[in-house]
Design an enzyme around this catalytic site. Structure first.
Site, PDB file in Angstrom:
ATOM      1  CG  HIS A 136      -0.495   1.234   3.398  1.00 47.55           C
ATOM      2  ND1 HIS A 136       0.259   0.104   3.609  1.00 47.55           N
ATOM      3  CD2 HIS A 136      -1.653   1.032   4.067  1.00 47.55           C
ATOM      4  CE1 HIS A 136      -0.425  -0.739   4.370  1.00 47.55           C
ATOM      5  NE2 HIS A 136      -1.584  -0.203   4.663  1.00 47.55           N
ATOM      6  CG  ASP A 213      -1.162   1.702  -2.742  1.00 43.53           C
ATOM      7  OD1 ASP A 213      -2.163   1.009  -3.016  1.00 43.53           O
ATOM      8  OD2 ASP A 213      -0.678   1.793  -1.589  1.00 43.53           O
ATOM      9  CD  GLN A 216      -8.228   2.867   1.331  1.00 48.72           C
ATOM     10  OE1 GLN A 216      -9.445   2.979   1.240  1.00 48.72           O
ATOM     11  NE2 GLN A 216      -7.661   2.121   2.268  1.00 48.72           N
ATOM     12  CE  LYS A 239      -7.033  -2.036   2.690  1.00 45.28           C
ATOM     13  NZ  LYS A 239      -5.915  -1.101   2.809  1.00 45.28           N
ATOM     14  CB  CYS A 377      -0.221   0.955   7.550  1.00 42.36           C
ATOM     15  SG  CYS A 377      -0.812  -0.488   8.406  1.00 42.36           S
TER      16      CYS A 377
HETATM   17  C1  LIG Z   1      -4.716  -1.400   2.632  1.00 41.49           C
HETATM   18  C2  LIG Z   1      -3.748  -0.660   1.845  1.00 41.49           C
HETATM   19  C3  LIG Z   1      -2.583  -1.275   1.366  1.00 41.49           C
HETATM   20  C4  LIG Z   1      -2.224  -2.702   1.672  1.00 41.49           C
HETATM   21  O1  LIG Z   1      -3.209  -3.618   1.297  1.00 41.49           O
HETATM   22  P1  LIG Z   1      -2.972  -5.133   1.707  1.00 41.49           P
HETATM   23  O2  LIG Z   1      -4.227  -5.818   1.296  1.00 41.49           O
HETATM   24  O3  LIG Z   1      -2.792  -5.141   3.202  1.00 41.49           O
HETATM   25  O4  LIG Z   1      -1.768  -5.592   1.011  1.00 41.49           O
HETATM   26  C5  LIG Z   1      -1.722  -0.523   0.612  1.00 41.49           C
HETATM   27  N1  LIG Z   1      -1.981   0.764   0.326  1.00 41.49           N
HETATM   28  C6  LIG Z   1      -3.088   1.379   0.740  1.00 41.49           C
HETATM   29  C7  LIG Z   1      -3.335   2.799   0.359  1.00 41.49           C
HETATM   30  C8  LIG Z   1      -4.013   0.687   1.530  1.00 41.49           C
HETATM   31  O5  LIG Z   1      -5.101   1.309   1.947  1.00 41.49           O
END
Ligand SMILES: *Cc1c(COP(=O)(O)O)cnc(C)c1O
Length: 420
Positions: A136, A213, A216, A239, A377
């Site tokens: 992302h 990260d 998800q 999320k 993104c």
């Molecule tokens: C949504 C997402 C982000 C960013 O999350 P934010 O709440 O916008 O900071 C980063 N990495 C992944 C894989 C995402 O799905």
């Protein structure tokens, strides 16, 4: 336990009743009823159950106050509840203790914190940071800012045509110049779940720390930061059926302890004078200013909610939806799914031959179906698959097979409209 047994216990209709917004319809016009909402955009942000909404409202109505500094009753009550969520988050990730949990504004801010604080301090010209092609932008751009400032070098692990991370390439990229690895635990476009434990082990063989990260990954499965042996792990509350404006950074305490502040302000200092200021230990050191207090309470309720349903039960339900939807979508002529890695999360990105994704998104929306269109993104990934923008349907704990059918039917309408 088999999927079938788990799924019998999982009453999705009952679950849906917890989410007030799922009862609404969209595009109602005078005299004409709207279409029932089919929300397939949880990968961008998930809807909130009543339990989260009510916990935040109750906190605001009964216990709200600023935290940490007050001696009065409400401030102490609010502080206790706030810190209890830190402990809950630590347990949720199986972190060794709650001092490893830093509250941030988002995943984005959590990664920026590591890039700014750890990166600026410990990375120098020529040092390499390894990312992957499926990151992302939140896990690309902070490293590029560091690249501009410190002249570090960014290396990128590719993936194959199914969206599986190329672990041989990763092994080859690791070298004495590698100073950090920052890789997604689950792609928001392909759904690919990366082999986090192996990624970490290979990096650690060279003494290199790893950031995952988990934006998800925490939503779709159980995460154990100690088992993975992650050095840093980030996720974002909105999320995970929680509120916006709140993210989490997990860091090994030995690393956090070595890192300088990311932002300066109140609540992160030991003492301030114009001769010199001393900082508190982590996590306070990284939480300058008034944090999103009510949102932290909301995240606590979201974690309770997800754990009450059962993370394995949710994962089994979502896996069933993924398989069903993949099977149904595959029967549509000219539909190409991007990302078919084994064990992937419930995210399906696709292109429909001869129709621009924006047109797909706009038309299915007329049928009440909310999907994402664009590059999600993750522009380098779109380039890799040579697809440009795509349509993404992402499934959450409240979605149903009927909603997958509604997506397929609306896509059929798109094809008829365009004669595609
Ligand atoms: C949504 C997402 C982000 C960013 O999350 P934010 O709440 O916008 O900071 C980063 N990495 C992944 C894989 C995402 O799905």
């Amino acid at each position: 336990m088999s999927d079938a047994i788990l799924n019998q216990a999982y009453d999705v209709q009952r679950v849906r009743e917890d989410f007030p917004i799922l009862a609404r319809s969209v595009h109602a016009r005078k005299g004409k009823p709207g279409k029932p909402l089919v929300y397939l955009d949880s990968g961008a942000s998930a809807q909130k159950p009543r339990q989260v909404i009510q916990a935040m409202t109750r906190f605001l109505e009964e216990d709200y106050s600023n935290i940490h500094r007050g001696v009065h009753f409400l401030s102490q009550t609010a502080t206790d509840q706030f810190e209890a969520v830190r402990t809950k988050v630590a347990r949720f990730l199986n972190a060794p203790n709650d001092r490893c949990i830093v509250f941030t504004r988002s995943s984005t801010e959590a990664i920026n914190l590591v890039a700014s604080s750890y990166g600026r301090t410990f990375l120098n010209e020529g040092d390499e940071v390894i990312l992957s092609i499926m990151e992302h932008h939140a896990n690309i751009v902070p490293w590029q800012l560091l690249q501009a400032e410190k002249k570090i070098v960014i290396k990128v692990v590719p993936c194959d045509e199914f969206g599986v991370l190329d672990m041989d390439a990763y092994r080859d990229l690791l070298s004495d110049r590698t100073k950090l690895v920052a890789i997604t635990h689950c792609s928001n476009v392909l759904g690919t779940v990366t082999p986090a434990k192996t990624i970490a082990r290979l990096a650690h063989e060279r003494g290199v720390p790893v950031l995952f990260d988990g934006s998800q990954a925490v939503v779709h499965g159980t995460v154990d930061v100690q088992d993975i042996d992650a050095d840093f792990y980030v996720f974002t509350a909105h999320k995970l059926y929680g509120p916006t404006g709140l993210g989490v950074l997990y860091g090994k305490y030995d690393l956090l302890k070595k890192m300088p502040p990311y932002q300066g302000g109140g609540d992160m200092i030991e003492s301030v004078s114009f001769e010199g200021t001393t900082f508190k230990a982590p996590p306070s050191r990284f939480e300058a200013g008034t944090p999103p207090i009510t949102e932290v309470i909301g995240l606590g309720a979201a974690i309770d909610y997800v754990e009450a349903l059962g993370r394995d039960a949710i994962a089994a339900h979502e896996h069933d939806l993924l398989q069903y939807a993949t099977q149904q979508l595959s029967q549509i002529d000219g539909l190409r799914i991007i990302g078919t890695a084994p064990g992937k999360g419930p995210i399906i990105s696709f292109a429909l031959e001869g129709v621009h994704p924006h047109d797909v998104g706009t038309i299915v929306d007329q049928y009440g179906v909310a999907v994402r269109v664009g590059r999600h993104c993750a522009e380098p990934l779109a380039e890799r698959f040579d697809v440009g923008p795509t349509v993404r349907a992402s499934f959450g704990l409240y979605n149903t097979r009927e909603e997958a059918d509604a997506l397929v039917q609306s896509l059929q309408a798109v094809k008829e409209f365009f004669g595609a």
